[in-house]
Design an enzyme around this catalytic site. Structure first.
Site, PDB file in Angstrom:
ATOM      1  CB  SER A 238      -0.678   0.001   0.916  1.00 26.48           C
ATOM      2  OG  SER A 238       0.198   0.337   2.191  1.00 26.48           O
ATOM      3  CE  LYS A 239      -2.667   6.554  -2.960  1.00 30.31           C
ATOM      4  NZ  LYS A 239      -3.578   6.742  -2.918  1.00 30.31           N
ATOM      5  NE  ARG A 240       0.488   0.311   6.001  1.00 27.13           N
ATOM      6  CZ  ARG A 240       1.427  -0.422   6.787  1.00 27.13           C
ATOM      7  NH1 ARG A 240       2.618  -0.500   7.003  1.00 27.13           N
ATOM      8  NH2 ARG A 240       0.754  -2.020   6.487  1.00 27.13           N
ATOM      9  CG  HIS A 241       4.295  -0.989   1.894  1.00 23.89           C
ATOM     10  ND1 HIS A 241       3.205  -1.298   2.164  1.00 23.89           N
ATOM     11  CD2 HIS A 241       4.915  -1.885   3.219  1.00 23.89           C
ATOM     12  CE1 HIS A 241       2.404  -2.351   2.789  1.00 23.89           C
ATOM     13  NE2 HIS A 241       3.641  -2.268   3.931  1.00 23.89           N
ATOM     14  N   GLY A 242       5.122   3.110  -0.226  1.00 19.44           N
ATOM     15  CA  GLY A 242       5.899   3.940  -1.183  1.00 19.44           C
ATOM     16  C   GLY A 242       5.535   4.234  -1.885  1.00 19.44           C
TER      17      GLY A 242
END
Ligand code: GLU
Length: 465
Positions: A238-242
């Site tokens: 998800s976005k939290r990984h980049g």
């Protein structure tokens, strides 16, 4: 062309996600390998969440990756009459029926089931009821009550569901619009799809869809459910990984071939090979070689592949891809050095096109500032004198190439009894202001004789010769 027909069927509710891109790629590869047909279908029946902007973004992402389609894009929103026809057909054959249960009734039954520890499921109340003209209704599919529905997934192996677990699916809502599982089946069936490759989040839909194929009398396609992509912490990517948008990677300076190579290896392997061009992949790819377990997104590996493709890429093509990044930096390359020549000097040192653009700026900005502190160190009186000599000698040669530059430096070193670095260091300062740059000969060659002499003269004027 063979009879193999594959499709990518994104819902246009956002950008092209790396997971979606990988699904598209697997479908495309199989279609190309089997000389079949690759179809693009936009699943935009959810009018509230679908946007033209997303559709455009998906098409742009596919095009950037080089995944061209042979048919489509088809839009589900344009196919409502087709779905309606099939609903009517199933009803006429007694394979679907109108259900008049109100949402309140269904909620009540649902809560009761939960309270009694039963799995909530439609109880078939309307399976045999008379028509109630004028009353609102949904249409439900009469699904088999006994037995099992199973399929041999090309990636995951045999998967079976007990039919009693599956209740009568709503195929048309009260407002007359068809539901998701129904439109997918009608489209895949009427478009002649032979293998459905999609994310494994759809596995639970598959038995329902198989039952619909059977009821409609269409051959059931093969299914291949691709494992999801995880982040380094093993949570769903998800976005939290980049960045998870394919186009964000373009904007961060990744090449499409690096992205394609990275995505395919995220789940698929061929011995211990790492580097694959699209052409090679179309020869080597098989869906059976896609692993069963989830792939972990590894940004370092993507960066490594990107450096590889930058190093080995055609400079003219890279120069074209570099243009927008140069524009972003306020640089119009027209009138400056040949961009492909600049690219050649930067390929070894750039991991991304952003880095390459940053490195190329020096060739196009001749009005950069010099740092006086660096000047004190790198542009000493002795160095300035050697630079003056260098400019004078360069003024006498025709054009600069490696041989000419080398001869000029050698000449100065021999005549003045100095070392190469005694000339190179101040020259580099004069030409680049001391910024990290490719070798000084390369820089001079790209800048050309006149610009090289101009920059040295400017530095000498600024700091006194
Ligand atoms: N539209 C679905 C999605 O974007 C895909 C459906 C399918 O591949 O069957 O998840």
């Amino acid at each position: 062309m063979s009879q193999v027909r594959l499709r990518f069927a994104p819902s246009p509710t956002g950008y092209l996600h790396v997971g979606g891109a990988r699904t598209a790629l697997f479908n495309w590869l199989l279609a190309r390998k089997e000389k079949g047909t690759f179809i693009l279908r936009i699943e935009d029946t959810d009018v509230a969440r679908s946007t033209q902007e997303s559709t455009d973004a998906i098409l742009e992402g596919m095009t950037w990756l080089g995944l061209d389609w042979d048919e489509g894009p088809y839009y589900q929103s344009e196919r409502f009459p087709v779905y309606r026809e099939f609903v009517e057909k199933l009803m006429a054959e007694g394979k679907a029926y109108k259900c008049y249960c109100t949402p309140e009734e269904l909620d009540r039954k649902r809560e009761l089931a939960i309270a009694e520890g039963r799995k909530p499921k439609y109880d078939g109340t309307c399976r045999g009821v008379e028509d109630r003209p004028g009353a609102p209704f949904v249409v439900r599919f009469r699904s088999p009550e006994e037995g099992e529905t199973a399929f041999d997934d090309l990636i995951k192996g045999r998967i079976a569901f007990q039919n009693e677990e599956l209740d009568d699916l709503i195929i048309q809502r009260t407002d007359g619009t068809p539901t998701y599982n129904f439109t997918v089946v009608i489209d895949d069936a009427t478009m002649g799809i032979t293998t459905v490759i999609r994310g494994d989040d759809h596995i639970n839909n598959t038995p329902r869809q198989i039952q619909l194929y059977e009821a409609l009398g269409y051959p059931v396609p093969k299914f291949a459910h691709v494992p999801m992509i995880l982040g380094a912490d093993k949570a769903r990517l998800s976005k939290r990984h980049g960045a998870t948008s394919v186009m964000a990677y373009r904007d961060m300076g990744y090449l499409p071939e690096a992205m394609v190579n990275y995505l395919v290896r995220l789940g698929w392997s061929h011995g211990d090979e790492e580097i694959f061009s699209l052409d090679e992949l179309t020869g080597k790819f098989t869906i059976e070689a896609v692993g069963r377990s989830a792939g972990v997104f590894n940004p370092d590996k993507l960066l490594w592949l990107n450096s590889h493709y930058i190093k080995t890429g055609d400079p003219v093509r890279l120069a074209n891809l570099l243009l927008p990044f140069m524009k972003e930096r306020g640089i119009d390359v027209a009138g400056g050095p040949d961009l492909a020549a600049a690219v050649r000097t930067l390929q070894e040192r750039s991991h991304t096109m952003l880095e390459m653009a940053d490195g190329a700026v020096i060739y196009y900005r001749s009005d950069f500032e010099y740092d006086p502190k660096a000047a004190a160190k790198s542009f000493s009186p002795a160095g300035r004198e050697l630079c003056a000599e260098l400019a004078a000698r360069l003024g006498q040669v025709e054009a600069l190439d490696h041989g000419v530059i080398s001869a000029v430096f050698d000449g100065i070193c021999a005549d003045r009894g100095v070392k190469m670095k005694d000339v190179a260091q101040p020259a580099r300062f004069a030409l680049t202001g001391g910024a990290p740059s490719p070798g000084i000969f390369e820089v001079m060659e790209v800048l050309g004789r006149d610009e090289t002499v101009r920059r040295i003269s400017r530095a000498l004027e600024l700091f006194g010769s």
